[in-house]
Design a protein around this motif. Structure first.
Motif, short mmCIF file in Angstrom:
data_model
loop_
_atom_site.label_atom_id
_atom_site.label_comp_id
_atom_site.label_asym_id
_atom_site.label_seq_id
_atom_site.Cartn_x
_atom_site.Cartn_y
_atom_site.Cartn_z
N ALA A 66 8.96 1.66 -18.72
CA ALA A 66 9.39 0.25 -18.70
C ALA A 66 8.71 -0.48 -19.85
N SER A 71 3.45 -6.59 -25.75
CA SER A 71 2.28 -7.31 -26.28
C SER A 71 0.97 -6.61 -25.94
N GLY A 147 -5.53 -10.91 -17.26
CA GLY A 147 -6.46 -11.94 -16.84
C GLY A 147 -7.17 -12.59 -18.01
#
Ligand SMILES: Cc1cc2nc3c(=O)[nH]c(=O)nc-3n(C[C@H](O)[C@H](O)[C@H](O)COP(=O)(O)OP(=O)(O)OC[C@H]3O[C@@H](n4cnc5c(N)ncnc54)[C@H](O)[C@@H]3O)c2cc1C
Length: 308
Positions: A66, A71, A147
Motif C-alpha cells: 500500500a 512521505s 507523532g
C-alpha cells in the motif's frame, strides 16, 4: 515481473474500478522524488475493487504494497516488484457521534493527515494538534504511528478497518494493533481502509492556537518545503538522533545530490536528481560515524523498499 498490460486489464475487466498504470516511476509518487518504476501502479476506487484486486494478486502470486503520499519511504533505484496500491481515492471524513465533550470520526485511509488536522481545528476537536505539519495520509500515519511534540496518532484511535492479503476485511480495536514508537503490528501486506478516531472537544480558538503553534515550531525546526522523507533515523532511547548527527558536525555532509539538512540533521534532503544509492550511502556513512563516536547504532525510521 513480466507485465502484459492487455492481459492484466482483461483479468480485471468488470471487477475493478480505478486507475491502472504500468512501469510507473516512483519518484513521481514520493516526497523525496526518488525511486525506480513500480511494475504496476493501481488506485482502486472502492473496497470491492480492492478486494477483487487482492484476489487476483494472490492467485497470480504477485507481491503488493500500500502507498499513501510516499512521505516516509525511500524507493530503491531498481523500483518495485509487483503492484503498488495507492489508497488516495479513499478520502471520506464523517462525523459519527458528537456530544458536549467528545466527537467520533470515521476517516478513510487516503485522507491527507493535514486535511484531518484542519477539520479538527475548525470544529474544536482536540487530540492531534501536535501532528500539524506532518505530510502524508491517515493510512500512512496509522501504519507507522506518526507523532510529533508528544502526540501520536494512536492517542485518538478507537479502531482500524484492515483488509488482509486474502481480501478479508476486519475492524480491530486500537489495543490489539501494537502501536509503539513509529510502528505498529499492522503487516506490510495489510491494507488500512479507514479508522474510527475519538477526540475530546475544546474551545475552537484553543485548538486552533495549539495547532498553529506546533505548525510554526515545525516550520522553524524542519526543512518542510524541501524534498525529504522526514526523520531518517529513530531516536535512540533517551537521545535525539538529530542532536547526535549535529554534534558530530555532519550537517551539510553529502553523497551526490543528497545532503544532511542544515536545518535539521536527522533529515536528508534531495537537492535534485538524487538517487537511492546515494541516499543509502549517506545513511551508512552517518550511522558509522555516530556508532564510532557514541557507540549507538542508529536504526532507520524511513522505510526502504524495492529492488536494489
Ligand atoms: C517534511 C517531513 C516531515 C515529517 N515529519 C514527521 C513527524 O514529525 N512525525 C512523523 O511521525 N513522521 C514525519 N514524517 C514522515 C511521514 O510524513 C509520516 O510517516 C507519514 O505518516 C507517512 O504517511 P504517508 O501517507 O506518506 O505514507 P507512505 O510514505 O506512503 O507509506 C509509509 C508506510 O506506510 C504504509 N502505508 C501507507 N498507507 C497505508 C495503508 N492505507 N494501508 C497499509 N499500509 C499503508 C506503506 O506501505 C509504507 O510502508 C515527515 C515527513 C516529511 C517529508
Amino acid at each position: 515481473m513480466q507485465v502484459n498490460e492487455a492481459s492484466w486489464r482483461e483479468l480485471l475487466r468488470g471487477k475493478y474500478q480505478g486507475h491502472i498504470g504500468f512501469n510507473a516511476p516512483m519518484r513521481d509518487f514520493t516526497v523525496l522524488g526518488i525511486g525506480g518504476p513500480a511494475d504496476i501502479f493501481m488506485t482502486p476506487d472502492d473496497p470491492l475493487s480492492l478486494r477483487n484486486l487482492l484476489a487476483l494478486l494472490k492467485e497470480k502470486k504477485v507481491p503488493s504494497m500500500a502507498l499513501g503520499k510516499g512521505s516516509n519511504i525511500l524507493v530503491r533505484d531498481g523500483g518495485i516488484e509487483g503492484v503498488v496500491i495507492s489508497m488516495n481515492a479513499f478520502g471520506r471524513i464523517e462525523v459519527l457521534k458528537e456530544s458536549d465533550d467528545h466527537a467520533e470520526l470515521f476517516v478513510e485511509a487516503g485522507v491527507p493527515l493535514q486535511r484531518l488536522v484542519n477539520f479538527c481545528r475548525e470544529r474544536g476537536y482536540s487530540g492531534i494538534e501536535g501532528l500539524a505539519g506532518i505530510p502524508g495520509t491517515v493510512g500512512g500515519a496509522l501504519f507507522g504511528n506518526a507523532g510529533s511534540y508528544g502526540s501520536e496518532i494512536k492517542d485518538v484511535v478507537a479502531s482500524v478497518a484492515i483488509m488482509d492479503a486474502d481480501g478479508r476485511l476486519d475492524r480491530y480495536k486500537a489495543e490489539g494493533l501494537g502501536f509503539r514508537y513509529r510502528g505498529s503490528d499492522i503487516l506490510p501486506t495489510d491494507i488500512i481502509l479507514s479508522a474510527n478516531l475519538r477526540f475530546l472537544k475544546d474551545e475552537k480558538d484553543r485548538v486552533s492556537e495549539r495547532t498553529e503553534r506546533f505548525m510554526k515550531e515545525k516550520i522553524q525546526s524542519q526543512p518542510i518545503s524541501e524534498r525529504s522523507a522526514g526523520c531518517v533515523f529513530k531516536n535512540p532511547e533517551g537521545q535525539s538522533a538529530g542532536r547526535l548527527i549535529d554534534e558530530a558536525g555532519l550537517k551539510g555532509m553529502r553523497a551526490g545530490a543528497i545532503e544532511v539538512s542544515r536545518v535539521h540533521a536527522n533529515f536528508f534532503v534531495n537537492n535534485g536528481g538524487g538517487t537511492a544509492s546515494d541516499y543509502l550511502d549517506l545513511m551508512g556513512r552517518v550511522a558509522a560515524i555516530i556508532e564510532k563516536k557514541s557507540g549507538l547504532t542508529l536504526q532507520p525510521e524511513i522505510r526502504v523498499l524495492g529492488r536494489p
